[in-house]
Design a protein around this motif. Sequence first.
Motif, mmCIF file in Angstrom:
data_model
loop_
_atom_site.group_PDB
_atom_site.id
_atom_site.type_symbol
_atom_site.label_atom_id
_atom_site.label_comp_id
_atom_site.label_asym_id
_atom_site.label_seq_id
_atom_site.Cartn_x
_atom_site.Cartn_y
_atom_site.Cartn_z
ATOM 1 N N GLN A 60 45.394 38.253 31.653
ATOM 2 C CA GLN A 60 44.974 37.016 31.004
ATOM 3 C C GLN A 60 43.654 37.219 30.270
ATOM 4 O O GLN A 60 42.910 38.159 30.528
ATOM 5 N N GLY A 61 43.399 36.337 29.323
ATOM 6 C CA GLY A 61 42.147 36.399 28.584
ATOM 7 C C GLY A 61 42.297 37.047 27.220
ATOM 8 O O GLY A 61 43.401 37.324 26.746
ATOM 9 N N ASP A 62 41.175 37.294 26.580
ATOM 10 C CA ASP A 62 41.141 37.873 25.245
ATOM 11 C C ASP A 62 41.721 39.284 25.252
ATOM 12 O O ASP A 62 41.508 40.044 26.203
ATOM 13 N N PRO A 63 42.451 39.683 24.205
ATOM 14 C CA PRO A 63 43.009 41.035 24.164
ATOM 15 C C PRO A 63 41.966 42.136 24.343
ATOM 16 O O PRO A 63 42.259 43.206 24.872
ATOM 17 N N ASP A 64 40.740 41.870 23.880
ATOM 18 C CA ASP A 64 39.680 42.883 23.979
ATOM 19 C C ASP A 64 38.811 42.710 25.221
ATOM 20 O O ASP A 64 37.713 43.275 25.303
ATOM 21 N N ARG A 65 39.312 41.964 26.190
ATOM 22 C CA ARG A 65 38.522 41.706 27.395
ATOM 23 C C ARG A 65 38.132 42.995 28.110
ATOM 24 O O ARG A 65 37.035 43.137 28.620
ATOM 25 N N TRP A 66 39.081 43.948 28.180
ATOM 26 C CA TRP A 66 38.829 45.223 28.843
ATOM 27 C C TRP A 66 39.106 46.361 27.881
ATOM 28 O O TRP A 66 40.003 46.284 27.059
ATOM 29 N N SER A 67 38.361 47.426 28.020
ATOM 30 C CA SER A 67 38.701 48.644 27.294
ATOM 31 C C SER A 67 39.930 49.271 27.942
ATOM 32 O O SER A 67 40.284 48.949 29.085
ATOM 33 N N ALA A 68 40.578 50.191 27.220
ATOM 34 C CA ALA A 68 41.743 50.876 27.795
ATOM 35 C C ALA A 68 41.354 51.651 29.046
ATOM 36 O O ALA A 68 42.124 51.736 30.006
ATOM 37 N N GLU A 69 40.140 52.197 29.061
ATOM 38 C CA GLU A 69 39.678 52.966 30.221
ATOM 39 C C GLU A 69 39.516 52.071 31.449
ATOM 40 O O GLU A 69 39.954 52.418 32.555
ATOM 41 N N THR A 70 38.887 50.907 31.260
ATOM 42 C CA THR A 70 38.701 49.982 32.375
ATOM 43 C C THR A 70 40.037 49.458 32.869
ATOM 44 O O THR A 70 40.280 49.350 34.069
ATOM 45 N N GLU A 71 40.911 49.135 31.919
ATOM 46 C CA GLU A 71 42.258 48.690 32.265
ATOM 47 C C GLU A 71 42.966 49.700 33.153
ATOM 48 O O GLU A 71 43.601 49.347 34.152
ATOM 49 N N LEU A 72 42.876 50.962 32.767
ATOM 50 C CA LEU A 72 43.548 52.017 33.519
ATOM 51 C C LEU A 72 43.057 52.062 34.962
ATOM 52 O O LEU A 72 43.850 52.190 35.893
ATOM 53 N N LEU A 73 41.765 51.944 35.161
ATOM 54 C CA LEU A 73 41.215 51.957 36.517
ATOM 55 C C LEU A 73 41.679 50.742 37.306
ATOM 56 O O LEU A 73 42.008 50.854 38.501
ATOM 57 N N LEU A 74 41.720 49.581 36.665
ATOM 58 C CA LEU A 74 42.179 48.375 37.353
ATOM 59 C C LEU A 74 43.656 48.486 37.740
ATOM 60 O O LEU A 74 44.048 48.167 38.867
ATOM 61 N N PHE A 75 44.487 48.936 36.806
ATOM 62 C CA PHE A 75 45.910 49.092 37.103
ATOM 63 C C PHE A 75 46.135 50.124 38.205
ATOM 64 O O PHE A 75 47.008 49.942 39.065
ATOM 65 N N THR A 76 45.373 51.210 38.188
ATOM 66 C CA THR A 76 45.541 52.232 39.223
ATOM 67 C C THR A 76 45.132 51.703 40.587
ATOM 68 O O THR A 76 45.795 51.986 41.595
ATOM 69 N N ALA A 77 44.056 50.928 40.635
ATOM 70 C CA ALA A 77 43.648 50.321 41.902
ATOM 71 C C ALA A 77 44.729 49.385 42.429
ATOM 72 O O ALA A 77 45.065 49.402 43.628
ATOM 73 N N ALA A 78 45.288 48.575 41.542
ATOM 74 C CA ALA A 78 46.359 47.674 41.955
ATOM 75 C C ALA A 78 47.575 48.453 42.432
ATOM 76 O O ALA A 78 48.200 48.115 43.455
ATOM 77 N N ARG A 79 47.922 49.528 41.719
ATOM 78 C CA ARG A 79 49.103 50.325 42.085
ATOM 79 C C ARG A 79 48.911 51.016 43.437
ATOM 80 O O ARG A 79 49.849 51.098 44.244
ATOM 81 N N ARG A 80 47.718 51.506 43.683
ATOM 82 C CA ARG A 80 47.453 52.162 44.967
ATOM 83 C C ARG A 80 47.623 51.182 46.122
ATOM 84 O O ARG A 80 48.238 51.513 47.147
ATOM 85 N N ASP A 81 47.092 49.977 45.974
ATOM 86 C CA ASP A 81 47.244 48.964 47.023
ATOM 87 C C ASP A 81 48.709 48.598 47.213
ATOM 88 O O ASP A 81 49.198 48.465 48.347
ATOM 89 N N HIS A 82 49.410 48.440 46.117
ATOM 90 C CA HIS A 82 50.845 48.128 46.142
ATOM 91 C C HIS A 82 51.631 49.215 46.868
ATOM 92 O O HIS A 82 52.508 48.937 47.694
ATOM 93 N N LEU A 83 51.298 50.464 46.552
ATOM 94 C CA LEU A 83 51.982 51.602 47.159
ATOM 95 C C LEU A 83 51.741 51.662 48.668
ATOM 96 O O LEU A 83 52.671 51.845 49.449
ATOM 97 N N GLU A 84 50.482 51.494 49.053
ATOM 98 C CA GLU A 84 50.121 51.597 50.467
ATOM 99 C C GLU A 84 50.701 50.468 51.302
ATOM 100 O O GLU A 84 51.186 50.688 52.423
ATOM 101 N N ARG A 85 50.630 49.268 50.785
ATOM 102 C CA ARG A 85 50.929 48.090 51.597
ATOM 103 C C ARG A 85 52.367 47.615 51.521
ATOM 104 O O ARG A 85 52.832 46.924 52.415
#
Length: 211
Positions: A60-85
């Motif tokens: 959600q929010g503006d398309p430029d809210r996050w850089s691609a690099e920040t996005e990648l870290l956020l998605f990876t954090a979410a995926r790791r939690d998803h995988l573990e739990r």
Amino acid sequence: MTESNGVGLFISFEGIDGSGKSTQARLLADHLRAMGHDVVLTREPGGSPGAEEIRALVLQGDPDRWSAETELLLFTAARRDHLERLIRPALAEGKIVITDRFADSSRIYQGTRSGDLRDTVDKLHELMIGQEPDLTFLIDMDPETGLARAKGRGGDEERFEDFGADLQKLMRKGFLALAERAPDRFRVIDGGRDMVTVASEVAKLAEDALT
């Protein structure tokens, strides 16, 4: 690939926005449950409480809210939690896990938005995730049609839809290239047909993977 001996089957659905993958993931889950299988239907980003919190940040929010690099870290954090739990515990119990998006989406969305990030996506995946689906359905769709569908449905993914048709075309090309490189895992499905026809093809291929 079977559910026997405490080893489940991990299925992902991928595709551009509006391709119908979420609907097809749900229909496959319903179909396999009707056959007597124990199925967990989930999504990314999300699928676990922590990952769902991150989902609200990145979709959600503006398309430029996050850089691609920040996005990648956020998605990876979410995926790791998803995988573990959720994902790994369910597979260890012999269940079928069906997820609406997984790591291939990061390879394409974050890796393609910033071309020099693709190697970083793969390295981060290897370091922090280290798991691929057993079977991936790529629901292929004309980008203009998919974007029109996505814009008409509402929902919480408007930030990526707002990047427009040019990104959708790039995404489609990237997904098809991934499928060419991993033909044993990918099944490319024509999503331009009616929902029932698509669901029937997906169900047959999934049943084949379970035998």
